[in-house]
Design a protein around this motif. Structure first.
Motif, PDB file in Angstrom:
ATOM      1  N   ILE A 170       0.872  -1.174   0.000  1.00  0.00           N
ATOM      2  CA  ILE A 170       0.000   0.000   0.000  1.00  0.00           C
ATOM      3  C   ILE A 170       0.908   1.223   0.000  1.00  0.00           C
ATOM      4  O   ILE A 170       1.668   1.438   0.953  1.00  0.00           O
ATOM      5  N   ASP A 171       0.837   2.024  -1.051  1.00  0.00           N
ATOM      6  CA  ASP A 171       1.691   3.209  -1.175  1.00  0.00           C
ATOM      7  C   ASP A 171       0.877   4.444  -0.807  1.00  0.00           C
ATOM      8  O   ASP A 171      -0.236   4.631  -1.296  1.00  0.00           O
ATOM      9  N   HIS A 172       1.440   5.297   0.038  1.00  0.00           N
ATOM     10  CA  HIS A 172       0.752   6.476   0.598  1.00  0.00           C
ATOM     11  C   HIS A 172      -0.382   6.002   1.505  1.00  0.00           C
ATOM     12  O   HIS A 172      -0.286   6.107   2.708  1.00  0.00           O
ATOM     13  N   VAL A 188       0.230  -7.536  -5.195  1.00  0.00           N
ATOM     14  CA  VAL A 188      -0.765  -6.504  -5.509  1.00  0.00           C
ATOM     15  C   VAL A 188      -0.330  -5.189  -4.870  1.00  0.00           C
ATOM     16  O   VAL A 188       0.164  -5.172  -3.737  1.00  0.00           O
ATOM     17  N   LYS A 189      -0.539  -4.090  -5.599  1.00  0.00           N
ATOM     18  CA  LYS A 189      -0.169  -2.766  -5.105  1.00  0.00           C
ATOM     19  C   LYS A 189      -1.365  -1.835  -5.192  1.00  0.00           C
ATOM     20  O   LYS A 189      -2.002  -1.723  -6.235  1.00  0.00           O
ATOM     21  N   LEU A 190      -1.668  -1.163  -4.072  1.00  0.00           N
ATOM     22  CA  LEU A 190      -2.760  -0.194  -4.008  1.00  0.00           C
ATOM     23  C   LEU A 190      -2.195   1.188  -3.686  1.00  0.00           C
ATOM     24  O   LEU A 190      -1.289   1.310  -2.857  1.00  0.00           O
ATOM     25  N   TYR A 191      -2.783   2.189  -4.298  1.00  0.00           N
ATOM     26  CA  TYR A 191      -2.444   3.568  -3.966  1.00  0.00           C
ATOM     27  C   TYR A 191      -3.565   4.187  -3.121  1.00  0.00           C
ATOM     28  O   TYR A 191      -4.587   3.552  -2.847  1.00  0.00           O
ATOM     29  N   ASN A 217      -0.478  -9.763  -9.154  1.00  0.00           N
ATOM     30  CA  ASN A 217       0.248  -8.774  -9.960  1.00  0.00           C
ATOM     31  C   ASN A 217      -0.663  -7.672 -10.516  1.00  0.00           C
ATOM     32  O   ASN A 217      -0.522  -7.233 -11.654  1.00  0.00           O
ATOM     33  N   VAL A 218      -1.590  -7.226  -9.687  1.00  0.00           N
ATOM     34  CA  VAL A 218      -2.499  -6.149 -10.084  1.00  0.00           C
ATOM     35  C   VAL A 218      -2.065  -4.847  -9.417  1.00  0.00           C
ATOM     36  O   VAL A 218      -1.692  -4.833  -8.243  1.00  0.00           O
ATOM     37  N   VAL A 219      -2.123  -3.752 -10.172  1.00  0.00           N
ATOM     38  CA  VAL A 219      -1.870  -2.413  -9.634  1.00  0.00           C
ATOM     39  C   VAL A 219      -3.156  -1.606  -9.735  1.00  0.00           C
ATOM     40  O   VAL A 219      -3.795  -1.576 -10.787  1.00  0.00           O
ATOM     41  N   ILE A 220      -3.543  -0.971  -8.629  1.00  0.00           N
ATOM     42  CA  ILE A 220      -4.761  -0.154  -8.598  1.00  0.00           C
ATOM     43  C   ILE A 220      -4.371   1.253  -8.154  1.00  0.00           C
ATOM     44  O   ILE A 220      -3.904   1.446  -7.028  1.00  0.00           O
ATOM     45  N   TYR A 221      -4.586   2.211  -9.043  1.00  0.00           N
ATOM     46  CA  TYR A 221      -4.119   3.577  -8.788  1.00  0.00           C
ATOM     47  C   TYR A 221      -5.132   4.386  -7.979  1.00  0.00           C
ATOM     48  O   TYR A 221      -6.270   3.965  -7.751  1.00  0.00           O
ATOM     49  N   ALA A 222      -4.697   5.571  -7.570  1.00  0.00           N
ATOM     50  CA  ALA A 222      -5.403   6.387  -6.578  1.00  0.00           C
ATOM     51  C   ALA A 222      -6.852   6.669  -6.963  1.00  0.00           C
ATOM     52  O   ALA A 222      -7.160   7.006  -8.100  1.00  0.00           O
ATOM     53  N   GLY A 223      -7.723   6.545  -5.970  1.00  0.00           N
ATOM     54  CA  GLY A 223      -9.114   6.922  -6.133  1.00  0.00           C
ATOM     55  C   GLY A 223      -9.994   5.913  -6.827  1.00  0.00           C
ATOM     56  O   GLY A 223     -11.195   6.165  -6.994  1.00  0.00           O
ATOM     57  N   ALA A 224      -9.461   4.777  -7.235  1.00  0.00           N
ATOM     58  CA  ALA A 224     -10.278   3.767  -7.919  1.00  0.00           C
ATOM     59  C   ALA A 224     -11.193   3.056  -6.928  1.00  0.00           C
ATOM     60  O   ALA A 224     -10.810   2.801  -5.779  1.00  0.00           O
TER      61      ALA A 224
END
Length: 266
Positions: A170-172, A188-191, A217-224
C-alpha cells in the motif's frame, strides 16, 4: 441523578459483554510489533535474559486479553495463545515480503528500516496480518480493535476478515478501504483512496460474498473503486486512477478513467 436511571444503568453493567479494554489490546499490539521488528520499537534488547523476560510478559498480556473476551470458540486461553504465538514466525515472514514489496515499488524509499519505522502502509498491513490471525481464531472483537486502531492512525481501513496474499504493498495509503470478504492475490499494489467495497450495505447480505477478488500482480491507482462480490479483476491488470468498476475484467486488462469531452477545459 434519577435513582431509577442509575438502577437500570447498573443492570446494564452487570449484563454487559466481557471485552478487554481497547487501550490494553492496542498496547499489546504495539509491544508485539516492536518485539517482532526492533527497527519499529523503542527498545532494542542486548541481554538475552531481558529479551526472554519480555517475551514472557507479552504472553501474559495476551492471556489476560483472552481471559476477558466473549467472542471466540471454546478453546481455552492457553490453547489460543499457544496457537497465536506459534503463528508469529509465518506472520513475520509475510510481513518481511510486504516490506520488500514496498521498498522495491517506491523509488523514494531509502531502506527497509525507513519503511518499517515510518510508512503507514507497513503499520496498517502489520495490523491486518496479526488481526487476521486473531479473526481466524474467532477473536473477532479483539481483531477489530487492532484494525480500527490502524485505521485511526493511518487512514487505511482493512477488515480482519479479508484474505490478502503475499508481497502486498500500500503506497501512501490514506483513504484505502478493503472490505470483509475481499480476496487479494500476491504482488498486488494499491495507492491512496482505493476502495474494494460492496455494491450494497443491506444487513441481510451480511453472510454473502460482498467484496471483489483481485488477482495476482495487479496495480490499482489512486481513487479507484472496485465494488461487488461477483467482481473479479484478472491477474496482471492495471486499474487507473478514479476508475469506478462493478464488472469483472480478464487478465492483463488496462482500464483508465477518461473525462467526457465537455468536461475538459480549453
Amino acid at each position: 441523578m434519577d435513582k431509577e436511571f442509575l438502577g437500570n444503568l447498573f443492570k446494564e453493567h452487570q449484563k454487559a459483554d466481557r471485552c478487554p479494554p481497547p487501550k490494553h489490546v492496542i498496547d499489546f499490539f504495539n509491544n508485539l510489533l516492536g518485539f517482532l521488528f526492533p527497527q519499529w520499537g523503542n527498545v532494542r534488547f542486548d541481554d538475552k535474559e531481558n529479551f526472554d523476560s519480555h517475551y514472557r510478559e507479552l504472553k501474559e498480556e495476551l492471556l489476560e486479553i483472552l481471559s476477558d473476551r466473549y467472542d471466540c470458540n471454546n478453546n481455552d486461553e492457553q490453547t489460543l495463545a499457544d496457537g497465536f504465538l506459534k503463528a508469529l514466525p509465518s506472520i513475520k515472514d509475510s510481513l518481511i515480503l510486504d516490506v520488500q514489496a514496498m521498498f522495491s515499488g517506491d523509488p523514494a524509499a531509502k531502506s527497509l528500516t525507513e519503511i518499517i519505522k515510518t510508512y503507514p502502509g507497513f503499520y496498517a498491513i502489520a495490523s491486518y496480518r496479526i488481526a487476521h490471525r486473531l479473526h481466524q481464531d474467532g477473536l473477532e472483537l479483539v481483531a477489530r480493535i487492532i484494525a480500527e486502531n490502524a485505521h485511526s492512525r493511518t487512514g487505511i481501513e482493512i477488515h480482519p476478515g479479508a484474505q490478502i496474499g503475499t508481497n502486498f504493498c500500500i503506497d501512501h495509503g490514506t483513504g484505502v478501504v478493503i472490505g470483509e470478504t475481499t480476496r487479494i492475490g500476491d504482488y498486488v499494489k494499491l495507492y491512496q483512496g482505493v476502495t474494494l467495497g460492496a455494491m450494497s450495505v443491506r444487513k441481510e447480505d451480511a453472510a454473502t460474498k460482498r467484496h471483489p477478488d483481485i488477482g495476482d500482480n495487479v496495480v490499482i491507482y489512486a481513487g479507484a473503486s472496485i465494488l461487488g462480490g461477483n467482481t473479479v479483476v484478472g491477474h496482471d491488470s492495471v486499474i487507473g486512477g478514479n476508475v469506478w468498476l462493478t464488472q469483472s475484467l480478464p487478465p492483463h486488462s488496462r482500464v483508465y478513467y477518461k473525462a467526457a469531452p465537455e468536461n475538459i477545459p480549453d
